[in-house]
Write a protein that holds these residues in place. Structure first.
Motif, mmCIF file in Angstrom:
data_model
loop_
_atom_site.group_PDB
_atom_site.id
_atom_site.type_symbol
_atom_site.label_atom_id
_atom_site.label_comp_id
_atom_site.label_asym_id
_atom_site.label_seq_id
_atom_site.Cartn_x
_atom_site.Cartn_y
_atom_site.Cartn_z
ATOM 1 N N HIS A 8 0.886 -1.207 -0.139
ATOM 2 C CA HIS A 8 -0.097 -0.011 -0.065
ATOM 3 C C HIS A 8 0.958 1.510 0.001
ATOM 4 O O HIS A 8 1.954 1.385 0.762
ATOM 5 C CB HIS A 8 -0.797 -0.162 0.941
ATOM 6 C CG HIS A 8 -1.871 0.887 1.315
ATOM 7 N ND1 HIS A 8 -1.783 2.461 1.442
ATOM 8 C CD2 HIS A 8 -3.269 0.787 0.772
ATOM 9 C CE1 HIS A 8 -2.838 2.763 1.176
ATOM 10 N NE2 HIS A 8 -3.823 2.070 0.839
ATOM 11 N N PRO A 9 0.439 2.437 -0.887
ATOM 12 C CA PRO A 9 1.221 3.425 -0.914
ATOM 13 C C PRO A 9 1.481 4.233 0.624
ATOM 14 O O PRO A 9 2.419 5.113 0.912
ATOM 15 C CB PRO A 9 0.717 4.315 -1.828
ATOM 16 C CG PRO A 9 -0.594 3.933 -2.219
ATOM 17 C CD PRO A 9 -0.719 2.245 -1.831
ATOM 18 N N GLY A 10 0.318 4.003 1.384
ATOM 19 C CA GLY A 10 0.414 4.613 2.690
ATOM 20 C C GLY A 10 0.996 4.024 3.860
ATOM 21 O O GLY A 10 0.751 3.944 4.986
ATOM 22 N N ALA A 11 1.579 2.615 3.409
ATOM 23 C CA ALA A 11 2.143 1.771 4.625
ATOM 24 C C ALA A 11 3.268 2.578 5.408
ATOM 25 O O ALA A 11 4.246 3.202 4.665
ATOM 26 C CB ALA A 11 2.824 0.361 3.836
ATOM 27 N N VAL A 12 3.150 2.527 6.801
ATOM 28 C CA VAL A 12 4.301 2.860 7.440
ATOM 29 C C VAL A 12 5.014 1.688 7.995
ATOM 30 O O VAL A 12 4.400 1.041 8.737
ATOM 31 C CB VAL A 12 3.679 3.768 8.708
ATOM 32 C CG1 VAL A 12 4.804 4.038 9.582
ATOM 33 C CG2 VAL A 12 2.905 4.848 7.983
ATOM 34 N N ALA A 13 6.196 1.465 7.745
ATOM 35 C CA ALA A 13 6.808 0.351 8.084
ATOM 36 C C ALA A 13 7.989 0.587 9.252
ATOM 37 O O ALA A 13 8.310 1.668 9.663
ATOM 38 C CB ALA A 13 7.713 -0.395 6.795
ATOM 39 N N SER A 14 8.108 -0.441 10.067
ATOM 40 C CA SER A 14 8.769 -0.251 10.986
ATOM 41 C C SER A 14 10.487 -0.142 10.886
ATOM 42 O O SER A 14 10.810 -0.849 9.837
ATOM 43 C CB SER A 14 8.890 -1.647 12.172
ATOM 44 O OG SER A 14 9.889 -1.437 13.140
ATOM 45 N N PRO A 15 11.116 0.876 11.240
ATOM 46 C CA PRO A 15 12.477 1.077 10.697
ATOM 47 C C PRO A 15 13.467 0.452 11.610
ATOM 48 O O PRO A 15 14.729 0.301 11.416
ATOM 49 C CB PRO A 15 12.826 2.567 11.336
ATOM 50 C CG PRO A 15 11.930 2.840 12.103
ATOM 51 C CD PRO A 15 10.474 1.971 12.115
ATOM 52 N N MET A 16 13.018 -0.521 12.696
ATOM 53 C CA MET A 16 13.900 -1.291 13.385
ATOM 54 C C MET A 16 13.074 -2.480 13.977
ATOM 55 O O MET A 16 11.887 -2.703 14.180
ATOM 56 C CB MET A 16 14.589 -0.515 14.386
ATOM 57 C CG MET A 16 13.320 -0.046 15.409
ATOM 58 S SD MET A 16 13.794 1.282 16.441
ATOM 59 C CE MET A 16 14.081 2.786 15.428
ATOM 60 N N VAL A 17 13.817 -3.495 14.707
ATOM 61 C CA VAL A 17 13.235 -4.647 15.345
ATOM 62 C C VAL A 17 13.083 -3.855 16.775
ATOM 63 O O VAL A 17 13.852 -3.241 17.352
ATOM 64 C CB VAL A 17 14.374 -5.756 15.394
ATOM 65 C CG1 VAL A 17 13.787 -6.998 16.495
ATOM 66 C CG2 VAL A 17 14.853 -6.201 14.100
ATOM 67 N N GLY A 18 11.984 -4.344 17.441
ATOM 68 C CA GLY A 18 11.671 -4.093 18.673
ATOM 69 C C GLY A 18 10.128 -4.252 19.217
ATOM 70 O O GLY A 18 9.798 -5.053 18.531
ATOM 71 N N THR A 19 9.773 -3.621 20.020
ATOM 72 C CA THR A 19 8.371 -3.640 20.336
ATOM 73 C C THR A 19 7.548 -2.624 20.110
ATOM 74 O O THR A 19 7.966 -1.599 20.653
ATOM 75 C CB THR A 19 8.391 -4.333 22.017
ATOM 76 O OG1 THR A 19 9.046 -5.346 22.252
ATOM 77 C CG2 THR A 19 6.976 -4.453 22.451
ATOM 78 N N ALA A 20 6.266 -2.729 19.671
ATOM 79 C CA ALA A 20 5.329 -1.616 19.341
ATOM 80 C C ALA A 20 4.682 -1.340 20.403
ATOM 81 O O ALA A 20 3.898 -2.071 21.106
ATOM 82 C CB ALA A 20 4.577 -1.968 18.188
ATOM 83 N N TYR A 21 4.631 0.066 20.792
ATOM 84 C CA TYR A 21 3.646 0.473 21.651
ATOM 85 C C TYR A 21 2.839 1.573 21.172
ATOM 86 O O TYR A 21 3.236 2.765 20.488
ATOM 87 C CB TYR A 21 4.483 1.062 22.988
ATOM 88 C CG TYR A 21 5.101 0.010 23.567
ATOM 89 C CD1 TYR A 21 4.379 -0.913 24.380
ATOM 90 C CD2 TYR A 21 6.481 -0.078 23.618
ATOM 91 C CE1 TYR A 21 5.180 -1.958 25.061
ATOM 92 C CE2 TYR A 21 7.263 -1.057 24.151
ATOM 93 C CZ TYR A 21 6.458 -2.084 25.102
ATOM 94 O OH TYR A 21 7.081 -3.016 25.616
ATOM 95 N N MET A 22 1.483 1.626 21.412
ATOM 96 C CA MET A 22 0.397 2.693 20.889
ATOM 97 C C MET A 22 0.489 3.886 21.700
ATOM 98 O O MET A 22 -0.068 5.037 21.105
ATOM 99 C CB MET A 22 -0.981 2.069 20.678
ATOM 100 C CG MET A 22 -1.056 0.842 19.801
ATOM 101 S SD MET A 22 -0.590 1.041 18.131
ATOM 102 C CE MET A 22 0.562 -0.385 17.820
#
Length: 164
Positions: A87-101
């Motif tokens: 998707h053109p609006g996809a936001v990808a993680s720039p690193m390995v880690g844990t996502a927090y909202m």
């Protein structure tokens, strides 16, 4: 290289291996710079059986799908065409880690689906090695989908959300 530096490097690599296991990751790659011409490049990975599981899953499907191959082919084609990473609006993680909202446990999330965001606004945090890294919106738009859960381990390149 001194023994102290070597011992620190070994401890660093062990910490990466523990991070890999505790967050159910398959690979971590890090470069540690000591001086302009002195650095340590580390890649820690573990072999998984994901390939075997993927190979064994299709084997039963053709047997079950033999009576109605057209019905089985249609649903399989639809999800493959809708990969969030494309998707053109996809936001990808720039690193390995844990996502927090959210900025802290128990507080409101940075964004939710339907929110309007501005370029550079924090969408979420990816924690890596006890460092909280704010993930900015790459462009202004509307948050369409959030593809990860709070506290979920993510890898480099994992699609976190869609902003249109």
């Amino acid at each position: 290289m001194t023994n102290t530096t070597r011992d620190n490097d070994v401890a660093f690599i062990q910490a990466l291996a523990e991070l890999l296991n505790s967050n159910e990751l398959t690979e971590i790659a890090v470069t540690r710079d000591y001086a302009p011409d002195d650095s340590l490049k580390v890649r820690v990975s573990k072999q998984t059986n994901i390939v075997q599981a993927a190979a064994s899953a299709p084997a039963p499907a053709p047997v079950a799908a033999a009576p109605a191959p057209q019905a089985a082919a249609a649903p399989a084609a639809a999800p493959a065409a809708e990969d969030p990473a494309d998707h053109p609006g996809a936001v990808a993680s720039p690193m390995v880690g844990t996502a927090y909202m959210s900025p802290e446990p128990g507080t409101a999330a940075f964004v939710k689906p339907g929110d309007q965001v501005k370029e550079g606004q924090t969408l979420m945090i990816v924690e890596a090695m006890k460092t909280m890294n704010h993930i900015p919106a790459p462009k202004s738009g509307t948050v369409k989908r959030i593809l990860v859960d709070d506290g979920q381990p993510v890898e480099f390149g994992t699609t976190l959300m869609i902003v249109e």
